[in-house]
Design a protein around this motif. Sequence first.
Motif, PDB file in Angstrom:
ATOM      1  N   ASP A   1      44.270  35.844  33.622  1.00  0.00           N
ATOM      2  CA  ASP A   1      45.635  35.438  33.316  1.00  0.00           C
ATOM      3  C   ASP A   1      45.683  34.288  32.314  1.00  0.00           C
TER       4      ASP A   1
ATOM      5  N   ASP B   1      43.402  46.047  32.000  1.00  0.00           N
ATOM      6  CA  ASP B   1      44.452  46.184  33.016  1.00  0.00           C
ATOM      7  C   ASP B   1      44.217  47.388  33.922  1.00  0.00           C
TER       8      ASP B   1
ATOM      9  N   ASN C   1      46.350  42.807  29.094  1.00  0.00           N
ATOM     10  CA  ASN C   1      45.345  41.890  29.614  1.00  0.00           C
ATOM     11  C   ASN C   1      44.989  40.898  28.513  1.00  0.00           C
TER      12      ASN C   1
ATOM     13  N   LYS D   1      43.805  44.911  37.433  1.00  0.00           N
ATOM     14  CA  LYS D   1      45.186  45.063  37.921  1.00  0.00           C
ATOM     15  C   LYS D   1      45.444  46.429  38.576  1.00  0.00           C
TER      16      LYS D   1
END
Length: 202
Positions: free
Chosen positions: A9, A34, A124, A173
């Motif tokens: 992040d 991601d 991402n 994710k």
Amino acid sequence: MRILKINQDNPEKNKLKIAIDTLREGKAIVYPTDTVYGIGANALDIEAIEKVYKIKKRPLDKPISICVSNSSLIKKIAYTNKEIEKIIEKILPGPFTIILNKKENIPSLLTAGSEKIGIRIPDNKVCIELSKEFPITTTSANLSGKDIPEAVDGILKQLDDRVDLILDAGICKHGIHSTVIDMTLNPPKIIREGAIMPKFNL
């Protein structure tokens, strides 16, 4: 081989620099996207691409997709039109791979001799930073035909020390491969269902 923990992040600049320098040297890395972890190398460097095929034990007749950092770069490596660009703006960055007709600057080794290339802009920050200087390969971090590991320990069991660097960001994710849309067809067609489906008609 080196393993670096990275925050997907808010990726640490010094760790990104190490990874980018590794890519510049023609080496291969594992990095988070991601969807699932990918094997990254300079997608314009023939020897680097060959390394990715060897690492995965992937047959040369199977193409490898690439990752770019923003939609404007897609026009430099593939042919688009206004309708395609509208779809791209709706779904990227995101867990999709779009298939387009490639331009001459994309090595045919990447596309297994095809004129089509798979392109991703993952949602991402690590991916986006890594691919700002040149497109990078984005093929899943597993041996060809084997299950795709969710985390670095599973990747190590398959790939061992075949890559030069692993960026460990924990679980990705979505944890499942991207949805593939062939935009060379009219209308575009989904050829593989993945993490999510488009929320509109193609």
